[in-house]
Design a protein around this motif. Structure first.
Motif, short mmCIF file in Angstrom:
data_model
loop_
_atom_site.label_atom_id
_atom_site.label_comp_id
_atom_site.label_asym_id
_atom_site.label_seq_id
_atom_site.Cartn_x
_atom_site.Cartn_y
_atom_site.Cartn_z
N MET A 1 -65.06 -29.54 -11.05
CA MET A 1 -64.00 -30.84 -10.82
C MET A 1 -62.56 -31.11 -11.06
O MET A 1 -62.30 -29.88 -11.64
N GLN A 2 -62.17 -30.90 -9.86
CA GLN A 2 -60.65 -30.86 -9.89
C GLN A 2 -59.57 -31.49 -10.78
O GLN A 2 -60.33 -32.70 -10.57
N ASP A 3 -58.48 -31.01 -10.84
CA ASP A 3 -57.25 -32.32 -11.76
C ASP A 3 -56.78 -32.94 -10.54
O ASP A 3 -57.72 -33.00 -9.27
N SER A 4 -56.22 -34.26 -11.64
CA SER A 4 -56.00 -35.13 -10.74
C SER A 4 -54.84 -34.15 -9.29
O SER A 4 -54.49 -34.77 -8.35
N ASP A 5 -53.78 -33.08 -9.33
CA ASP A 5 -52.67 -33.16 -8.78
C ASP A 5 -53.72 -32.07 -7.89
O ASP A 5 -53.58 -32.50 -6.25
N SER A 6 -54.80 -31.89 -8.43
CA SER A 6 -55.86 -30.64 -7.16
C SER A 6 -56.03 -31.60 -6.12
O SER A 6 -56.22 -30.95 -4.47
N GLU A 7 -56.52 -32.84 -6.29
CA GLU A 7 -57.12 -33.37 -5.36
C GLU A 7 -56.28 -34.27 -4.95
O GLU A 7 -56.69 -34.06 -2.98
N GLU A 8 -54.97 -34.55 -4.94
CA GLU A 8 -54.14 -35.53 -3.80
C GLU A 8 -53.72 -34.07 -3.17
O GLU A 8 -53.35 -34.34 -1.84
N ARG A 9 -53.49 -32.69 -3.78
CA ARG A 9 -52.77 -31.70 -2.55
C ARG A 9 -53.71 -32.18 -1.55
O ARG A 9 -53.78 -31.57 -0.30
N THR A 10 -55.05 -31.96 -1.88
CA THR A 10 -56.10 -31.37 -1.06
C THR A 10 -56.20 -32.24 0.21
O THR A 10 -56.50 -32.26 1.54
N LEU A 11 -56.43 -34.01 -0.20
CA LEU A 11 -56.41 -35.09 0.23
C LEU A 11 -55.26 -35.04 1.29
O LEU A 11 -55.43 -35.34 2.79
N SER A 12 -54.27 -35.50 0.86
CA SER A 12 -52.94 -34.74 1.41
C SER A 12 -53.51 -33.76 2.44
O SER A 12 -52.63 -33.94 3.63
N GLU A 13 -53.66 -32.49 2.59
CA GLU A 13 -53.96 -31.41 3.49
C GLU A 13 -54.47 -31.67 4.43
O GLU A 13 -54.49 -31.72 5.62
N LEU A 14 -56.52 -32.11 4.18
CA LEU A 14 -56.65 -33.07 4.72
C LEU A 14 -56.13 -34.05 5.67
O LEU A 14 -56.21 -34.33 7.33
N VAL A 15 -55.88 -34.81 5.28
CA VAL A 15 -54.92 -35.97 6.85
C VAL A 15 -53.64 -35.42 7.39
O VAL A 15 -54.11 -35.45 8.63
N ALA A 16 -53.04 -33.90 6.78
CA ALA A 16 -52.65 -33.41 8.07
C ALA A 16 -53.11 -33.30 8.56
O ALA A 16 -52.89 -33.07 10.02
N SER A 17 -54.44 -32.16 8.40
CA SER A 17 -54.73 -31.60 9.10
C SER A 17 -55.69 -32.51 10.41
O SER A 17 -55.74 -32.35 11.98
N LEU A 18 -56.59 -33.85 10.37
CA LEU A 18 -56.94 -34.45 10.73
C LEU A 18 -56.01 -35.25 11.69
O LEU A 18 -56.32 -35.77 12.81
N ALA A 19 -54.36 -35.36 11.08
CA ALA A 19 -53.67 -35.87 12.33
C ALA A 19 -52.94 -34.90 12.82
O ALA A 19 -52.73 -35.46 14.26
N GLN A 20 -52.87 -33.78 12.81
CA GLN A 20 -52.38 -32.82 13.57
C GLN A 20 -53.35 -32.29 14.90
O GLN A 20 -53.05 -32.27 16.14
N ALA A 21 -54.59 -32.65 14.00
CA ALA A 21 -56.10 -33.01 15.32
C ALA A 21 -55.50 -33.52 16.11
O ALA A 21 -55.88 -33.70 17.58
N GLY A 22 -55.12 -34.99 15.85
CA GLY A 22 -55.59 -36.12 16.95
C GLY A 22 -54.32 -36.01 17.80
O GLY A 22 -54.01 -36.73 18.49
N HIS A 23 -53.18 -35.09 17.22
CA HIS A 23 -51.93 -35.24 18.38
C HIS A 23 -52.20 -34.41 19.20
O HIS A 23 -52.03 -34.29 20.05
N TYR A 24 -52.89 -33.55 18.85
CA TYR A 24 -53.21 -32.40 19.60
C TYR A 24 -54.32 -33.26 20.83
O TYR A 24 -54.48 -32.89 21.95
N PHE A 25 -55.43 -33.72 20.68
CA PHE A 25 -56.62 -34.86 21.59
C PHE A 25 -55.87 -35.54 22.20
O PHE A 25 -55.98 -35.82 23.35
N TYR A 26 -54.81 -36.39 21.61
CA TYR A 26 -54.37 -37.44 21.97
C TYR A 26 -53.53 -36.31 23.48
O TYR A 26 -54.01 -37.19 24.39
N GLY A 27 -52.94 -35.13 23.32
CA GLY A 27 -52.63 -34.37 24.13
C GLY A 27 -53.23 -33.62 25.18
O GLY A 27 -52.53 -34.11 26.56
N ARG A 28 -54.39 -33.58 25.07
CA ARG A 28 -55.32 -32.92 25.82
C ARG A 28 -55.96 -34.51 26.65
O ARG A 28 -56.70 -34.33 27.24
N GLN A 29 -55.40 -35.72 26.42
CA GLN A 29 -55.51 -36.72 26.89
C GLN A 29 -57.19 -36.80 26.05
O GLN A 29 -58.67 -38.19 27.29
#
Length: 211
Positions: free
Chosen positions: A1-29
């Motif tokens: 089981m992850q502690d709250s700090d690692s869970e927060e890091r994981t969530l922020s990393e996932l959000v960053a990865s999804l946002a980056q994918a969105g920016h790329y997909f937008y650029g490719r139309q």
């Protein structure tokens, strides 16, 4: 089981990865304006899914444009309202064990879905790029990309889609009629690669006149 700090890091990393994918997909139309939606599993037990909020501009995604839902699609964190297609994301996670689900709205996916709708899907075969799909080792592969009808009431479609996903464990994605592509992966990176592979192949199919 992850502690709250690692869970927060994981969530922020996932959000960053999804946002980056969105920016790329937008650029490719592939996801212009507010089209498309992206998600990733942030916790397995209990299931938590971080997903783009409805109406978010995919070219300008930021942490405030994501929300978290539980296994029933109920909001448990973040801001805004989840995508109206959250049920599809949860279905893919449940049936395929996916850790990320990405949905694009390209011109090519829309055109191909319309051209092959009567056949219920499209076969894509003998292209080198197919080897970019998880588990595919040769260009001599025949990929089936199902096409499901679009709706404003997803519970009407989900039972049939669930049957397709369970009886065809070899598929890596599906098209929604006159709408776009859904694909997934064991990580955001793998799902993003699958988007790139499918969008390439869909464009090739249309430009080559296979319709």
């Amino acid at each position: 089981m992850q502690d709250s700090d690692s869970e927060e890091r994981t969530l922020s990393e996932l959000v960053a990865s999804l946002a980056q994918a969105g920016h790329y997909f937008y650029g490719r139309q592939w996801a212009v304006g507010t089209s498309g939606n992206f998600s990733a599993v942030s916790c397995e037990d209990p299931l938590r899914l971080v997903i783009t909020s409805s109406g978010a501009d995919k070219g300008a995604l930021a942490p405030e444009h994501f929300t978290q839902v539980d296994e029933d699609g109920k909001v448990v964190g973040g801001r805004g309202n989840p995508s109206a297609e959250t049920e599809l994301h949860l279905l893919v996670v449940r049936t395929r064990g996916a850790r990320a689900v990405l949905h694009t709205h390209s011109v090519w996916g829309t055109l191909v879905s319309d051209a092959y709708a009567a056949e219920g899907g499209v076969h894509i075969e003998n292209y080198e790029m197919l080897k970019g799909l998880s588990g595919v080792r040769t260009h001599e592969h025949r990929e089936w990309l199902p096409i499901i009808r679009n709706t404003q009431h997803w519970p009407e479609v989900i039972p049939r889609l669930e049957e397709t996903l369970r009886t065809r464990p070899d598929v890596h994605g599906f098209l929604v009629l006159r709408h776009g592509l859904y694909t997934w992966g064991a990580s955001v990176a793998e799902a993003r690669r699958h988007v790139e592979i499918f969008e390439f192949l869909l464009e090739v199919l249309w430009r080559s006149g296979r319709r």
